[in-house]
Write an enzyme that holds these catalytic residues in place. Sequence first.
Site, PDB file in Angstrom:
ATOM      1  N   ARG A   9      36.942  32.664  49.049  1.00  0.00           N
ATOM      2  CA  ARG A   9      36.817  33.730  50.052  1.00  0.00           C
ATOM      3  C   ARG A   9      37.208  35.035  49.373  1.00  0.00           C
ATOM      4  NH1 ARG A   9      34.578  36.501  53.642  1.00  0.00           N
ATOM      5  NH2 ARG A   9      35.480  36.758  55.723  1.00  0.00           N
ATOM      6  N   GLY A  10      36.233  35.931  49.167  1.00  0.00           N
ATOM      7  CA  GLY A  10      36.435  37.116  48.350  1.00  0.00           C
ATOM      8  C   GLY A  10      37.587  37.993  48.768  1.00  0.00           C
ATOM      9  N   GLU A  11      37.724  38.246  50.059  1.00  0.00           N
ATOM     10  CA  GLU A  11      38.747  39.195  50.509  1.00  0.00           C
ATOM     11  C   GLU A  11      40.163  38.670  50.278  1.00  0.00           C
ATOM     12  OE1 GLU A  11      39.164  38.250  55.244  1.00  0.00           O
ATOM     13  OE2 GLU A  11      37.391  39.393  54.593  1.00  0.00           O
ATOM     14  N   GLY A  51      16.706  40.462  43.299  1.00  0.00           N
ATOM     15  CA  GLY A  51      15.427  40.142  43.909  1.00  0.00           C
ATOM     16  C   GLY A  51      15.283  38.724  44.403  1.00  0.00           C
ATOM     17  N   GLU A  97      28.604  26.563  51.285  1.00  0.00           N
ATOM     18  CA  GLU A  97      28.869  26.204  49.881  1.00  0.00           C
ATOM     19  C   GLU A  97      29.611  24.873  49.806  1.00  0.00           C
ATOM     20  OE1 GLU A  97      29.508  30.692  48.001  1.00  0.00           O
ATOM     21  OE2 GLU A  97      31.077  29.189  47.814  1.00  0.00           O
ATOM     22  N   THR A 131      41.040  36.386  47.553  1.00  0.00           N
ATOM     23  CA  THR A 131      41.428  36.003  46.181  1.00  0.00           C
ATOM     24  C   THR A 131      40.614  36.642  45.065  1.00  0.00           C
ATOM     25  OG1 THR A 131      39.929  34.098  46.330  1.00  0.00           O
ATOM     26  CG2 THR A 131      42.237  33.745  46.949  1.00  0.00           C
ATOM     27  N   ARG A 132      39.574  37.411  45.404  1.00  0.00           N
ATOM     28  CA  ARG A 132      38.678  37.911  44.364  1.00  0.00           C
ATOM     29  C   ARG A 132      39.409  38.729  43.300  1.00  0.00           C
ATOM     30  NH1 ARG A 132      33.380  38.514  44.497  1.00  0.00           N
ATOM     31  NH2 ARG A 132      33.272  38.497  46.768  1.00  0.00           N
TER      32      ARG A 132
END
Length: 1238
Positions: free
Chosen positions: A19-21, A52, A86, A23-24
């Site tokens: 989850r990016g917010e 693309g 995922e 642990t990114r």
Amino acid sequence: MAHASSSKICKYDVFLSFRGEDTRRNFVSHLYNSLELRGIRTFKDDERLETGKSISDELLKAIQESKFAIVIFSKSYASSRWCLEELAHIIKCKKELEQIVIPVFYDVSPSDVRHQNPPFADSFLQHEEKCKDDMEKVQRWRGAFAEAGKISGYHLQNFKDEAECIKKLVDDIFPKSLQIISPFPESLVGIKSQVEKVTSLLDMESNDVRSIGIWGMGGISKTEIANILHQRYCHRFEADCFLGDVGKLHQKNGLTWLQQVVICKLLGEKLTLTSEHEGMNILNNTLRWKKVLFILDDVNHQEQWEFLVGGTEWFGKGSRIILTARDKHLLISHVGDNVYEVQLLSEDEALELFSRHAFREKSPKEDFLELSREVVEHAGGLPLALKVLGSSFYRRDKKHWRHIIDRLKRIPHKDILGKLRLSFDCLDKDEKALFLDIVFLDIACLTRYDFHLCAELVLRDAGQDFLIDYLIEKSLLSINISNSIVMHNMIREMGENVIWEEYDNSRIWLPEDVCDLFKGKLITEKVESLCIPNDYHFEDDFLNYSNIFKRMQRLKILIVGDGTFCSNCAVTYLPSSLRLIDWPGYPSISLPESFEPSQLVVLCLHKSWLVELLPISKKLSNLKYLDLMDSCKLRKTPNFGDKPNLETLNLHGCVNLEEVHPSLGYCRMLTYVNLNKCVKLKKLPKFVCMESLETLDLCECTSLEEFPEICGDMRGLSTLYLGSPWIRSFPPSLSGLRYLELTGCQILESIPDTIRNLSDLIISGCNKLATLPNSLFESQQLEYLKIHRCSGLVKLPVSLGVQKNLRWLEIDRCENLKKLPNTFPEINGDMHYLKRLFLKSTGIREVPSSIGNMSGLTEINLTGCEDLVSLPDSLCNLINLQILFLYRCKKLEKLPENMGDLQELCMLDAGKTAIYQPPPSITKLGKLWMLRYSHEKQLRHSSSFVLHQVSSLSSLRELHLNNLNILGGLPEELGSLKELDVSGSNISCLPKSIKGLLDLRRLNVQFCQNLNKLPRELPPNLKELRADYHLALMSIRDLVIHYPKLCRLAISDCGAVSSEQVNVFLQHFLKTRIQFDFLRDYFLICFPDRVGIPEFFYYDRFINQKEISIDLNPSWYTDKFMGFWISYGPTTLNYTRLEATLVCKSDPERKYSLKYTRSHQFSRVIDHLICCVYIPFETLWNNGYGNKEGKNPNDYYMLEVSDLYSPEKELCCWGIRLEYEKEEAISDTGRPKKKRKQ
């Protein structure tokens, strides 16, 4: 979904789900970088997506193409539908593709995941509310969550911190990622089992440094085995280098060039070296903390491994060095018994390899089976012969097969070249001529040119370029990654034999043939290619060379070696058939007026005497390559309008060039222009139609007043070197630049903001440049930034701090760059690619705390930052940091307390700082290899230095404690040191335990004023000792008798050592040598240079050259002769290479000369030194290189001595003494009895 076996080859090793917010920017960033640094290919959704394409499709595909999936469960993981999709797909791949799933429980527990407890419960309720029409999807997500929670993983609360968790995870996954190895290419038959045997010799799991050799005849697949090992294991090392064809490259380009290639590959540095010595120092001093894979293929001379590989002490733990050679003795001399002999192929293997080339199938066609077996029997299991022979049978009928086989049977079994010759015989007339032309190019080292240029040189008809493809198909040629022609050494040898036997006089390169040609003994009309060797001496000084050239009307290629023709030898004729002229030192002021250059493709006249190219204008329609480098008499260029196809122009070093013809600006085909060091050139013409230009070198054009005006399209220009103190600006139209180097542009005030796509930017000596435009960094393509000696630089753009692709940042001697917090950008972006940060000799006072975000850093160099007062605690977050240089940071008084967190740190240099007490945590640095603390001399006794126990530093090999008042002296436990330097310290004795340091090789106790004597027992394997005169004199007897490995002794200038004392010291050494067995090849004693060559040496030469020679007495050798003393200096080198040669009487070709070479390497040299080397006669006679068969010592009449690495500009004094037992008596003054020669 198809089931995949465990041997499936995947695009990625690891897929990261997170989850990016949450642990990114912290955990995931550090984990991703650690995985990549270990060579583990990792997919992270913001790094690997192609533009693309649908993100969801890409993610699902990336999951399927990964061997491992690491799922980082954080508090808001379940709130993301993307994360849940995922995870569901990951669990599906686990079941159907045997994918390995590794959960990381970041700030949650496994139980929370397994049962969807808070904080996940609310997220799933919200999903059920939103997906009332698709509850099956939510149930699938819950099932995946429950399944993942049951998998054993990594719970962050079980670790001290994130860094420890990441390290454990990466260490665990690394060996598993190696279990799936790419299959061997089908073409490499019989190699797999041999690779496994070499792999066992490498012992990849061992953490020591290992060197191995791969030995076998030419064409037996040594290179293929080495190449497979490189491909298989390179990702396990911090750096790797495969250097092929070493022997040939050494002969063609020299050792310095090879060292530059190695430095670039292993260290990522693009350096120009001035000597092999400099390259050796850089490799020796910078690789010792790196784990590297270094492969040298086809080594054929001792110098190659000596200067490129050195010893195992050059490399960091776990390094592997692989050498391949035809000479087994050469390998044994470096790697000992660790040599693998490559085996010939078995009968079945040989049949398969032959079939793959003869039929393009694994097995022969049934009706050709017996014929194939006959061929294989005669090929003898040699892979190269099988490939070449197989290719020659391809698409041939049985009649041709039988004809070739019958010829094969008549060739002796061991005649490999004869068997390869059959492939040549199968070619037609044009193919044979083309092949032999390329053989000649390879002999003359001209295959360095681009493939298409080589092809144009040798093709008789422009429409026959397909013939080269045919030779490649026949396995006689190949094309390498650099687009150059490659020919196996044995194929070339076969081609040489063909030329000698059947094409006599057509291609000439041997000195004896050149001699016969110019004496009129050969038919000159047949000569098509001629190569005159370097420094060839013509016996007839009055020979008319031009008349001989007149008879060579078929000559296409002319190569004249450097130093062959003198400058007053005018060339009045050259054949108009020439397509290539390569003539260093061309002796005439122009090409002959009678020469019609319409066929000329390549003209290379380095260091020529040209004043003009041609006396009258002539068309050079085919000329593509014009190289007049270092032609110092050239004042103006030719008219380029006569050269419409010119692609390369090199005028580097034409120091008197003042005028460039305006037509240059209209050369549409020109891709490369080099005007480097054209110091008198003031102006360049307009660039009007130069749309093909890719590289422009104007470096060191110190008179150039302005950049050339750009009138046309120059978007193709990608590389620009500029170096003029008069240029204020250059045009904004150069938007296509990728590489920009600005050197000595002293009044250049700015760089155009239209330049936005640079990958490399190097700026040096641009003192008016106050800052760099933000636009330089907007595209985020910059990889290499180097700024040197820019005194006006006060500010760096904020956008520098978000360069995702930046790998190297170096700022050196920019003294007005004062405060990093205000002028150096905060590191806000994801800069994990940045490996090296150099801020040397700048005015910075502190480093921003955001440096802790640069998780990829492996090296920080702050040498010479004399105003630096502190380092941030966040520095200790750099878990990949290996090197930290703080040398001459004079105001730095302490290090961060948590230095022990830098678990990868190998080198810490805090020399000449104000640090009095290192943090206690430093004892946790288990990989620390070198540690240096020192104070300025004036501070050395002002305060006590607290030395923590170093025995816990298990990897420590070098300990330097200079000019320190060490509280309590040295500890008894010193680990496994190889070098100990306590020079200038307050110690009064060395610890008793020092005798147990079995690995200690170098000890420095110079200028220790309280140390009155050396301990009676020193480390038994000591090789180098540095001490004050009184200590060395007291101990010289014990040193010579009890320490047979000690061979280097450096005497300090403490107490102002006199010439008289030096003589006494040498006599004491000599007396001990006479009385006891001398179990050494040599002994080197160094003194301060002010003592000059001691009177002890009675032959002396005070001359500025690298070598001297003395005539020996006709009966110089007796049974009382002991050896040679040689003195030379002053030298400032820490590495010298002394060469002593005995020259035999009546031996002009020196077939019986005996040559002994000895390299002397000190750990470091500060002062100028006089070196005195004693070489026992047994060493020179028994270990010298050369043929002494049938000779006795008195057959040798001259001794030559040289220092191969003495700088040309240094005055060098020499002294020589022949030592006999009868001279052992010492007078009261310490002088030898023998009188000094006047």
